[in-house]
Design a protein around this motif. Structure first.
Motif, PDB file in Angstrom:
ATOM      1  N   MET A   1       0.859  -1.164   0.000  1.00 45.16           N
ATOM      2  CA  MET A   1       0.000   0.000   0.000  1.00 45.16           C
ATOM      3  C   MET A   1       0.903   1.224   0.000  1.00 45.16           C
ATOM      4  O   MET A   1       1.832   1.312   0.787  1.00 45.16           O
ATOM      5  N   ASN A   2       0.606   2.162  -0.893  1.00 45.89           N
ATOM      6  CA  ASN A   2       1.489   3.329  -0.950  1.00 45.89           C
ATOM      7  C   ASN A   2       1.098   4.340   0.137  1.00 45.89           C
ATOM      8  O   ASN A   2       0.059   4.253   0.774  1.00 45.89           O
ATOM      9  N   ASP A   3       1.951   5.327   0.307  1.00 44.48           N
ATOM     10  CA  ASP A   3       1.818   6.307   1.390  1.00 44.48           C
ATOM     11  C   ASP A   3       0.566   7.177   1.230  1.00 44.48           C
ATOM     12  O   ASP A   3      -0.132   7.455   2.200  1.00 44.48           O
ATOM     13  N   ALA A   4       0.252   7.599   0.011  1.00 41.42           N
ATOM     14  CA  ALA A   4      -0.902   8.464  -0.218  1.00 41.42           C
ATOM     15  C   ALA A   4      -2.207   7.732   0.113  1.00 41.42           C
ATOM     16  O   ALA A   4      -3.128   8.296   0.712  1.00 41.42           O
TER      17      ALA A   4
ATOM     18  N   LEU B   1      -2.562   5.205   2.207  1.00 38.66           N
ATOM     19  CA  LEU B   1      -2.603   5.008   3.651  1.00 38.66           C
ATOM     20  C   LEU B   1      -3.068   6.280   4.358  1.00 38.66           C
ATOM     21  O   LEU B   1      -3.901   6.229   5.270  1.00 38.66           O
ATOM     22  N   LYS B   2      -2.575   7.436   3.920  1.00 36.21           N
ATOM     23  CA  LYS B   2      -2.991   8.708   4.505  1.00 36.21           C
ATOM     24  C   LYS B   2      -4.480   8.967   4.255  1.00 36.21           C
ATOM     25  O   LYS B   2      -5.205   9.416   5.151  1.00 36.21           O
ATOM     26  N   ALA B   3      -4.952   8.682   3.049  1.00 36.73           N
ATOM     27  CA  ALA B   3      -6.360   8.896   2.725  1.00 36.73           C
ATOM     28  C   ALA B   3      -7.263   7.996   3.553  1.00 36.73           C
ATOM     29  O   ALA B   3      -8.302   8.421   4.069  1.00 36.73           O
ATOM     30  N   LEU B   4      -6.890   6.724   3.710  1.00 35.66           N
ATOM     31  CA  LEU B   4      -7.685   5.795   4.512  1.00 35.66           C
ATOM     32  C   LEU B   4      -7.703   6.208   5.982  1.00 35.66           C
ATOM     33  O   LEU B   4      -8.747   6.137   6.645  1.00 35.66           O
ATOM     34  N   THR B   5      -6.570   6.646   6.493  1.00 38.61           N
ATOM     35  CA  THR B   5      -6.496   7.093   7.887  1.00 38.61           C
ATOM     36  C   THR B   5      -7.368   8.318   8.109  1.00 38.61           C
ATOM     37  O   THR B   5      -8.106   8.411   9.090  1.00 38.61           O
ATOM     38  N   LYS B   6      -7.281   9.260   7.176  1.00 36.65           N
ATOM     39  CA  LYS B   6      -8.085  10.480   7.282  1.00 36.65           C
ATOM     40  C   LYS B   6      -9.581  10.151   7.233  1.00 36.65           C
ATOM     41  O   LYS B   6     -10.375  10.699   7.999  1.00 36.65           O
ATOM     42  N   GLY B   7      -9.968   9.247   6.354  1.00 36.86           N
ATOM     43  CA  GLY B   7     -11.374   8.840   6.255  1.00 36.86           C
ATOM     44  C   GLY B   7     -11.852   8.157   7.517  1.00 36.86           C
ATOM     45  O   GLY B   7     -12.964   8.391   7.992  1.00 36.86           O
ATOM     46  N   ARG B   8     -11.019   7.315   8.079  1.00 33.33           N
ATOM     47  CA  ARG B   8     -11.400   6.610   9.313  1.00 33.33           C
ATOM     48  C   ARG B   8     -11.547   7.583  10.467  1.00 33.33           C
ATOM     49  O   ARG B   8     -12.476   7.472  11.262  1.00 33.33           O
ATOM     50  N   VAL B   9     -10.657   8.533  10.582  1.00 37.46           N
ATOM     51  CA  VAL B   9     -10.746   9.541  11.646  1.00 37.46           C
ATOM     52  C   VAL B   9     -12.010  10.365  11.467  1.00 37.46           C
ATOM     53  O   VAL B   9     -12.749  10.617  12.423  1.00 37.46           O
ATOM     54  N   TRP B  10     -12.303  10.777  10.239  1.00 38.17           N
ATOM     55  CA  TRP B  10     -13.502  11.573   9.976  1.00 38.17           C
ATOM     56  C   TRP B  10     -14.765  10.785  10.305  1.00 38.17           C
ATOM     57  O   TRP B  10     -15.693  11.290  10.931  1.00 38.17           O
ATOM     58  N   LEU B  11     -14.811   9.521   9.909  1.00 41.54           N
ATOM     59  CA  LEU B  11     -15.979   8.680  10.160  1.00 41.54           C
ATOM     60  C   LEU B  11     -16.179   8.459  11.653  1.00 41.54           C
ATOM     61  O   LEU B  11     -17.297   8.532  12.156  1.00 41.54           O
ATOM     62  N   GLY B  12     -15.106   8.228  12.369  1.00 37.90           N
ATOM     63  CA  GLY B  12     -15.204   8.046  13.823  1.00 37.90           C
ATOM     64  C   GLY B  12     -15.706   9.302  14.508  1.00 37.90           C
ATOM     65  O   GLY B  12     -16.538   9.244  15.415  1.00 37.90           O
ATOM     66  N   ASP B  13     -15.233  10.455  14.073  1.00 47.94           N
ATOM     67  CA  ASP B  13     -15.680  11.728  14.643  1.00 47.94           C
ATOM     68  C   ASP B  13     -17.147  11.959  14.333  1.00 47.94           C
ATOM     69  O   ASP B  13     -17.922  12.394  15.178  1.00 47.94           O
ATOM     70  N   TRP B  14     -17.574  11.663  13.123  1.00 46.22           N
ATOM     71  CA  TRP B  14     -18.959  11.863  12.707  1.00 46.22           C
ATOM     72  C   TRP B  14     -19.901  10.976  13.511  1.00 46.22           C
ATOM     73  O   TRP B  14     -20.946  11.421  13.977  1.00 46.22           O
ATOM     74  N   THR B  15     -19.539   9.712  13.706  1.00 45.27           N
ATOM     75  CA  THR B  15     -20.418   8.803  14.450  1.00 45.27           C
ATOM     76  C   THR B  15     -20.506   9.195  15.916  1.00 45.27           C
ATOM     77  O   THR B  15     -21.567   9.059  16.521  1.00 45.27           O
TER      78      THR B  15
END
Length: 72
Positions: free
Chosen positions: A1-4, A6-20
């Motif tokens: 998995m490339n760096d970009a 991984l960063k996008a998936l991490t950002k999405g997971r953080v956003w989803l956790g905050d939203w829920t």
């Protein structure tokens, strides 16, 4: 998995956790707001039915209906 990716998936997971977590905090608030609206509506209905204003409104509505339907 490339760096970009991984960063996008991490950002999405953080956003989803905050939203829920925000949605969970707001869940009870809407019930209280609905209860407040119901209390205000009931108070208005009681105030109108307890005075002659209610009869005036009823008479005006009945008159307009009669005009529209051609009734008496």
């Amino acid at each position: 998995m490339n760096d970009a990716m991984l960063k996008a998936l991490t950002k999405g997971r953080v956003w989803l956790g905050d939203w829920t977590s925000r949605r969970a905090r707001d869940r009870g608030q809407t019930a209280v707001e609905y209860l407040g609206i119901i209390v205000v509506v009931v108070a208005i209905v009681v105030a109108i039915t307890g005075t002659d204003i209610g009869q005036s409104i009823k008479g005006a509505i009945a008159e307009k209906i009669a005009e529209l339907t051609g009734g008496q």
